[in-house]
Design an enzyme around this catalytic site. Sequence first.
Site, PDB file in Angstrom:
ATOM      1  N   TRP A  60       0.863  -1.644   0.189  1.00 50.82           N
ATOM      2  CA  TRP A  60      -0.038  -0.276  -0.202  1.00 50.82           C
ATOM      3  C   TRP A  60       0.931   1.272   0.401  1.00 50.82           C
ATOM      4  O   TRP A  60       0.997   2.208  -0.731  1.00 50.82           O
ATOM      5  CB  TRP A  60      -1.145   0.366   1.240  1.00 50.82           C
ATOM      6  CG  TRP A  60      -1.947  -1.083   0.908  1.00 50.82           C
ATOM      7  CD1 TRP A  60      -2.057  -2.181   1.840  1.00 50.82           C
ATOM      8  CD2 TRP A  60      -3.101  -1.051   0.447  1.00 50.82           C
ATOM      9  NE1 TRP A  60      -3.485  -2.843   0.569  1.00 50.82           N
ATOM     10  CE2 TRP A  60      -3.920  -1.833  -0.217  1.00 50.82           C
ATOM     11  CE3 TRP A  60      -3.412   0.194  -0.918  1.00 50.82           C
ATOM     12  CZ2 TRP A  60      -4.578  -2.372  -0.697  1.00 50.82           C
ATOM     13  CZ3 TRP A  60      -4.533  -0.273  -2.234  1.00 50.82           C
ATOM     14  CH2 TRP A  60      -4.815  -1.153  -1.657  1.00 50.82           C
ATOM     15  N   ASP A  80      -1.741   6.944   5.871  1.00 48.08           N
ATOM     16  CA  ASP A  80      -2.917   6.009   5.520  1.00 48.08           C
ATOM     17  C   ASP A  80      -2.970   5.071   6.503  1.00 48.08           C
ATOM     18  O   ASP A  80      -2.474   4.050   6.990  1.00 48.08           O
ATOM     19  CB  ASP A  80      -2.691   5.097   4.522  1.00 48.08           C
ATOM     20  CG  ASP A  80      -3.330   3.891   4.189  1.00 48.08           C
ATOM     21  OD1 ASP A  80      -4.124   4.609   4.379  1.00 48.08           O
ATOM     22  OD2 ASP A  80      -3.289   3.291   2.973  1.00 48.08           O
ATOM     23  N   LYS A  99     -12.877  -1.149   6.471  1.00 48.31           N
ATOM     24  CA  LYS A  99     -11.600  -2.685   7.022  1.00 48.31           C
ATOM     25  C   LYS A  99     -12.622  -2.220   8.767  1.00 48.31           C
ATOM     26  O   LYS A  99     -13.075  -3.191   8.923  1.00 48.31           O
ATOM     27  CB  LYS A  99     -10.496  -1.767   6.991  1.00 48.31           C
ATOM     28  CG  LYS A  99      -9.619  -2.619   5.668  1.00 48.31           C
ATOM     29  CD  LYS A  99      -9.960  -1.700   5.014  1.00 48.31           C
ATOM     30  CE  LYS A  99      -9.095  -2.392   3.620  1.00 48.31           C
ATOM     31  NZ  LYS A  99      -8.683  -1.639   2.738  1.00 48.31           N
TER      32      LYS A  99
HETATM   33  C1  LIG Z   1      -7.603  -1.305   1.585  1.00 50.71           C
HETATM   34  C2  LIG Z   1      -6.820   0.137   1.888  1.00 50.71           C
HETATM   35  C3  LIG Z   1      -6.225   0.762   0.312  1.00 50.71           C
HETATM   36  C4  LIG Z   1      -6.927   1.241  -0.899  1.00 50.71           C
HETATM   37  O1  LIG Z   1      -8.621   1.387  -0.689  1.00 50.71           O
HETATM   38  P1  LIG Z   1      -8.998   1.698  -1.221  1.00 50.71           P
HETATM   39  O2  LIG Z   1     -10.601   2.112  -0.215  1.00 50.71           O
HETATM   40  O3  LIG Z   1      -9.910   0.216  -2.155  1.00 50.71           O
HETATM   41  O4  LIG Z   1      -9.232   2.766  -2.145  1.00 50.71           O
HETATM   42  C5  LIG Z   1      -5.738   1.595   0.711  1.00 50.71           C
HETATM   43  N1  LIG Z   1      -4.797   1.452   1.915  1.00 50.71           N
HETATM   44  C6  LIG Z   1      -4.701   0.545   2.714  1.00 50.71           C
HETATM   45  C7  LIG Z   1      -3.232   0.510   3.724  1.00 50.71           C
HETATM   46  C8  LIG Z   1      -5.777  -0.606   2.906  1.00 50.71           C
HETATM   47  O5  LIG Z   1      -5.984  -1.305   3.195  1.00 50.71           O
END
Ligand SMILES: *Cc1c(COP(=O)(O)O)cnc(C)c1O
Length: 359
Positions: free
Chosen positions: A102, A172, A196
């Site tokens: 990521w 993030d 998540k």
């Molecule tokens: C799932 C995830 C993303 C991407 O999320 P989207 O909603 O599909 O854009 C980005 N960073 C991390 C750490 C993730 O787990």
Amino acid sequence: MTRVYNFSAGPSALPEAVLQQAQQEMLDWRGSGMSVMEMSHRGKQFSSIAAELEADLRDLMRIPENYRVLFLQGGASAQFSFIPQNILGLKTKACYVKTGAWSEKAIKDAQTYCETIVSANSESSHFTTIPDVASWVCDSQAAYLHYTSNETIHGVEFNTTPNSKGLPLVCDMSSNILSRPIDVNEFGLIYAGSQKNMGAAGVTLVIVRDDLLGQCLKTVPPVFNYTEQVKNQSMLNTPTTYSWYLMGLVLKWLQEQGGVTAIEQCNIVKSAKLYHAIDNSTLYRNPVEIVSRSRMNVPFILADDSLDKAFLTAAEMNGFNELKGHRSVGGMRASIYNAMPESGVDALISFMQEFERTH
Ligand SMILES: *Cc1c(COP(=O)(O)O)cnc(C)c1O
């Protein structure tokens, strides 16, 4: 009706109490005679849902007054591009820490807008470690330092907030937000997708410190311009109203669990049990160094990968779903976010032990 134990990395399991409440309120939200899905986002009913959502998030994360909270669209992925465009200002470079798939994506997307300096990189360990913060190389001329607090695919997690050496810290937090207490004051910007640990897909949370606003590039569409969305309470266009509502229910549920400090204790117990079972088996193995192991996403490989298919089939037959690892890593992955009860982890461990015994 039978519900499985769902170990999906995202969209992921929701607390059953939340789904039941959503079901109860589906046709008539609290005497309104309407489903939340059918309400005007400008009406007083939805306005109250939106106001409570922000208030509950501020309460759970102790978000200080000098931070704005935005609920946007486009996922965390869109923010990979919109963060540099919003907060670079007159600067031309930004620092990034590369710890897995990521953060790698975040770097790649930012490269269109600025020079990206990789301050630290754990690729040589196949992303099984977090580089020692003391070794990070930060450029004082950079606009910010970006990192990914939990690498959902590789299963590595920061166990403390790194020192950003004076740069605004951008994180993030998509896959571990609200799983442990953090001090928001240490950050310039936090972002996370909802699917998540906070609800259904459809909302992208951005928490941004006031001083980083007001410098967005003019080429950015207004719906992705933080300053414009702050002025419009994230309603420059029609928001994903039902996803906001579901996030609100998840936050209320989390408050009932005792908040972030209490859920952290559950997450420590659940993940320790699962890692202990993996480490004490001869069939399963987790490659991540112990101090960097994620409490949220637990990847594991079988000593004999010809058993992968049999493992997944048997798991599904026993009600354990979505255990297949990410295609880039292979093997298995159990995602055990806040909503996964300890009983689900216990049941998975028993299943894994029984599978090992019979194979
Ligand atoms: C799932 C995830 C993303 C991407 O999320 P989207 O909603 O599909 O854009 C980005 N960073 C991390 C750490 C993730 O787990």
